[in-house]
Design a protein around this motif. Structure first.
Motif, PDB file in Angstrom:
ATOM      1  N   VAL A 109      -5.004 -12.474  -2.439  1.00 53.71           N
ATOM      2  CA  VAL A 109      -3.899 -12.500  -1.502  1.00 53.71           C
ATOM      3  C   VAL A 109      -3.463 -11.438  -0.682  1.00 53.71           C
ATOM      4  CG1 VAL A 109      -1.785 -13.498  -1.193  1.00 53.71           C
ATOM      5  CG2 VAL A 109      -3.164 -14.741  -2.740  1.00 53.71           C
ATOM      6  N   PHE A 110      -3.335 -10.485  -1.654  1.00 54.07           N
ATOM      7  CA  PHE A 110      -2.954  -9.103  -1.124  1.00 54.07           C
ATOM      8  C   PHE A 110      -3.904  -8.629  -0.168  1.00 54.07           C
ATOM      9  CE2 PHE A 110      -2.693  -4.472  -1.622  1.00 54.07           C
ATOM     10  CZ  PHE A 110      -1.279  -4.135  -0.951  1.00 54.07           C
ATOM     11  N   HIS A 127       0.829  -1.266   0.011  1.00 52.83           N
ATOM     12  CA  HIS A 127      -0.177   0.154   0.157  1.00 52.83           C
ATOM     13  C   HIS A 127       0.822   1.225   0.000  1.00 52.83           C
ATOM     14  CE1 HIS A 127      -3.729  -1.501   0.446  1.00 52.83           C
ATOM     15  NE2 HIS A 127      -3.465  -2.553   1.479  1.00 52.83           N
ATOM     16  N   ASN A 128       0.393   2.513  -0.258  1.00 47.13           N
ATOM     17  CA  ASN A 128       0.836   3.555  -0.104  1.00 47.13           C
ATOM     18  C   ASN A 128       1.531   3.802   1.431  1.00 47.13           C
ATOM     19  OD1 ASN A 128       0.172   4.467  -2.698  1.00 47.13           O
ATOM     20  ND2 ASN A 128      -1.520   5.585  -2.169  1.00 47.13           N
ATOM     21  N   GLY A 129       2.803   4.189   1.452  1.00 50.53           N
ATOM     22  CA  GLY A 129       3.321   4.459   2.748  1.00 50.53           C
ATOM     23  C   GLY A 129       3.824   3.307   3.241  1.00 50.53           C
ATOM     24  N   ALA A 130       3.903   2.013   2.535  1.00 51.06           N
ATOM     25  CA  ALA A 130       4.466   0.759   3.020  1.00 51.06           C
ATOM     26  C   ALA A 130       5.768   0.733   3.141  1.00 51.06           C
ATOM     27  CB  ALA A 130       3.836  -0.402   2.068  1.00 51.06           C
ATOM     28  N   GLY A 131       6.460   1.523   2.278  1.00 51.12           N
ATOM     29  CA  GLY A 131       7.913   1.344   2.196  1.00 51.12           C
ATOM     30  C   GLY A 131       8.312   1.000   1.029  1.00 51.12           C
ATOM     31  N   LYS A 132       7.718   1.094  -0.284  1.00 57.06           N
ATOM     32  CA  LYS A 132       8.243   0.598  -1.415  1.00 57.06           C
ATOM     33  C   LYS A 132       9.197   1.507  -1.914  1.00 57.06           C
ATOM     34  CE  LYS A 132       4.454   0.490  -3.531  1.00 57.06           C
ATOM     35  NZ  LYS A 132       3.509   1.066  -2.672  1.00 57.06           N
TER      36      LYS A 132
END
Length: 233
Positions: free
Chosen positions: A228-229, A35-40
């Motif tokens: 799954v996500f 998700h946004n902000g997950a660290g990608k």
């Protein structure tokens, strides 16, 4: 190979990346989702040497991005989610500027620029200034610049945002060509059905921590990657 070894990156007291480890092998398209902000984006910018990180290490074909950043960057092309190009330059000048940094020979760059500008149907716009371009056109210039020096490792952050359907198709074809040559394509995306169809392996990150990593078939089983996500919420 990209080797991500126990990488930790903090902003003030908050860990944006928390002890993350996984490998990306030669000859594979690897999806990085969350998700946004997950660290990608934080991890991607650490891989390409934009962000420093306090814990662990990242190796590009055996070389540390911390210890040998220039040698690593010579092997990498990076296409960010928001192509921040030099707006007042002509497109052709920007591409040549990138080629100059990577010491691409004249005949090689001319062949690459011709090939990809025609593929993306932007050859007639190369003499225009970048500030006159749409987001999608800027994205195409960023991709052409990345490919012009024939990188061993292509890293892309949300590469399909703003691209028209033909350009999305062409970009996927380029990815498949690269892995046939034993190169690496590593990209983040929110378009999970594309990742499911295109990628051989996937990593899922949540709140800075790695939740799942492995072969796409193993991660999703008989379900869709989207299901799954969402079940990881």
């Amino acid at each position: 190979m990209i080797e991500i070894k126990n990488v930790t990156k903090s902003y003030n007291d908050k860990k944006a990346i928390d002890d993350v480890s996984f490998n990306v092998n030669d000859g594979e398209i690897f999806a990085f989702i969350g998700h946004n902000g997950a660290g990608k984006t934080t991890l991607i910018k650490s891989i390409v040497g934009i962000h420093n990180f306090e814990g662990g290490d990242i190796l590009i074909n055996g070389k540390s991005i911390k210890e040998e950043p220039v040698e690593c960057k010579k092997q990498i092309a990076f296409v960010p989610d928001n192509p921040e190009l030099y707006e007042n330059m002509r497109a052709i000048d920007f591409i040549n500027f990138i080629c100059d940094m990577y010491e691409v020979k004249k005949e090689v760059r001319e062949e690459k620029i011709k090939k990809y500008s025609e593929l993306f149907e932007i050859e007639n716009n190369l003499n225009d200034t970048i500030n006159s371009f749409s987001h999608g056109m800027k994205q195409k210039i960023a991709i052409i610049s990345a490919l012009a020096h024939d990188p061993k490792v292509l890293i892309m952050d949300e590469p399909f945002v703003g691209l028209d359907p033909k350009a999305v198709h062409d970009t996927k074809e380029i990815m498949n060509e690269m892995i046939k040559e034993g190169k690496i394509v590593f990209f983040s995306t929110h378009i999970l059905d594309v990742a499911e169809k295109l990628c051989s392996r996937v990593a899922i990150i949540k709140k800075g921590r790695l939740i799942k990593v492995g072969a796409m078939k193993e991660i999703k089983g008989d379900e869709s990657l989207e299901k799954v996500f969402l079940e990881l919420e």
